[in-house]
Write an enzyme that holds these catalytic residues in place. Structure first.
Site, PDB file in Angstrom:
ATOM      1  N   ARG A  33       0.888  -1.295  -0.023  1.00 24.28           N
ATOM      2  CA  ARG A  33      -0.057   0.102   0.083  1.00 24.28           C
ATOM      3  C   ARG A  33       1.068   1.233   0.075  1.00 24.28           C
ATOM      4  NH1 ARG A  33      -2.904   2.559   4.668  1.00 24.28           N
ATOM      5  NH2 ARG A  33      -4.107   4.098   3.701  1.00 24.28           N
ATOM      6  N   HIS A  37       0.448   4.086  -2.793  1.00 24.83           N
ATOM      7  CA  HIS A  37       0.072   5.490  -2.609  1.00 24.83           C
ATOM      8  C   HIS A  37       1.220   6.487  -2.763  1.00 24.83           C
ATOM      9  CE1 HIS A  37      -3.920   4.914  -0.034  1.00 24.83           C
ATOM     10  NE2 HIS A  37      -3.702   3.862  -0.861  1.00 24.83           N
ATOM     11  N   HIS A 161      -6.272  -5.660  -3.813  1.00 29.56           N
ATOM     12  CA  HIS A 161      -6.941  -5.974  -2.489  1.00 29.56           C
ATOM     13  C   HIS A 161      -7.211  -7.482  -2.228  1.00 29.56           C
ATOM     14  CE1 HIS A 161      -9.479  -1.890  -3.116  1.00 29.56           C
ATOM     15  NE2 HIS A 161      -8.325  -1.806  -2.434  1.00 29.56           N
ATOM     16  N   TRP A 177     -10.829  -8.347   2.466  1.00 31.46           N
ATOM     17  CA  TRP A 177     -11.382  -8.696   1.368  1.00 31.46           C
ATOM     18  C   TRP A 177     -11.425 -10.133   1.208  1.00 31.46           C
ATOM     19  CZ3 TRP A 177      -8.153  -4.312   1.692  1.00 31.46           C
ATOM     20  CH2 TRP A 177      -8.709  -3.443   1.220  1.00 31.46           C
TER      21      TRP A 177
END
Length: 279
Positions: A33, A37, A161, A177
């Site tokens: 992540r 990002h 995800h 998820w």
């Protein structure tokens, strides 16, 4: 040419992945992540944002609500930066992402060194460039098209995800998820298509989608991938063919990590070679 013992850096990253007291026992998902990002702020029209510069080191970007919780990822990597001071934060964060993907059973992602760290907040991109999970397909396209991705690449990148979980105190959403959130796979796509998803508010008051058993969840942006016909065709392909997904994810993730990196002599990304406008 950028030099350094990247195998030693890789070994150090692998050593910090096991984190028994954090989430599902692994730093891997949050490192992916962070790489995502740090790169996904790119705007192809202005040439601003992207992975070069490691601008999340500065408060203006770190404080973007979409980056809540990434202080954990940066903290996991800080001892490695101190151990190998020659590597830039921009290279370390992106390299950690590709190492983590592969370590969790995912594909090998092409990666090049040479990013440089900005010395000031001069190049920090505006907040609000990262996806808002409360939105639908129009929002997703506006975010990813701005970076230069097409519909197929959007769906492939959404397959990240398969990793990690949401936290109510960070994003306002809650839960994983997939049943094995530290193992990279195409389970996310299979569940999107085959599970029964029930929309209801979580404990923070946001609407998300729950599986029948209530132990798994999907975000509104996830559900838009099966609502929209052009996205859905790729969800179906990736649910049926893990090798295709791995190949396409590796290509799209490599592209993501190069956003904002314009390389000068010997592959080093210097600001004087950048077309980015000063903000």
């Amino acid at each position: 040419m950028v030099s350094g013992d990247y195998e030693a850096v890789k070994a150090a990253i692998l050593a910090v992945l096991p984190q028994p007291g954090y989430d599902d026992g692994s730093a891997g998902p949050v490192l992916v992540r962070l790489a995502w990002h740090a790169s996904g702020t790119y705007d192809k029209k202005s040439g601003t944002g992207g992975s070069n510069g490691a601008t999340m080191r500065f408060h203006a970007e770190a404080a973007d609500g979409a980056n809540n919780g990434l202080d954990h990822a940066r903290a996991f990597l800080e001892p490695i930066k101190q151990q190998f001071p020659w590597i830039s934060y921009a290279d370390l964060w992106t390299f950690a992402g590709v190492v983590a993907v592969e370590a969790m059973g995912g594909p090998k992602v092409a990666w090049r060194a040479g990013r440089v760290d900005d010395k000031s907040e001069e190049y920090v991109p505006p907040n609000g460039r990262l996806p808002d999970a409360t939105q639908g397909e129009d929002h997703i396209r506006s975010i990813f098209y701005r970076m230069g991705f097409n519909d197929q690449e959007i769906v492939a990148l959404s397959g990240a995800h398969n990793l990690g979980r949401c936290h109510g105190d960070r994003s306002g959403f809650e839960g994983p998820w997939v049943p094995m959130p530290t193992r990279f796979s195409n389970t996310y796509f299979k569940l999107l298509l085959r599970a029964e998803w029930i929309k209801k508010k979580n404990s923070t008051g946001l609407e998300q989608f729950y599986s029948d058993e209530g132990d798994l969840m999907m975000l509104p942006t996830d559900m838009s991938l099966i609502k929209d016909a052009k996205f859905r065709v790729w969800v179906e392909k990736y649910a049926d063919d893990k090798d295709l997904f791995f190949r396409d994810f590796a290509a799209a993730f490599a592209k993501l990590l190069e956003l904002g990196v314009i390389r000068g002599p010997q592959g080093v990304a210097l600001r004087e070679y950048s077309v980015r406008a000063k903000l």
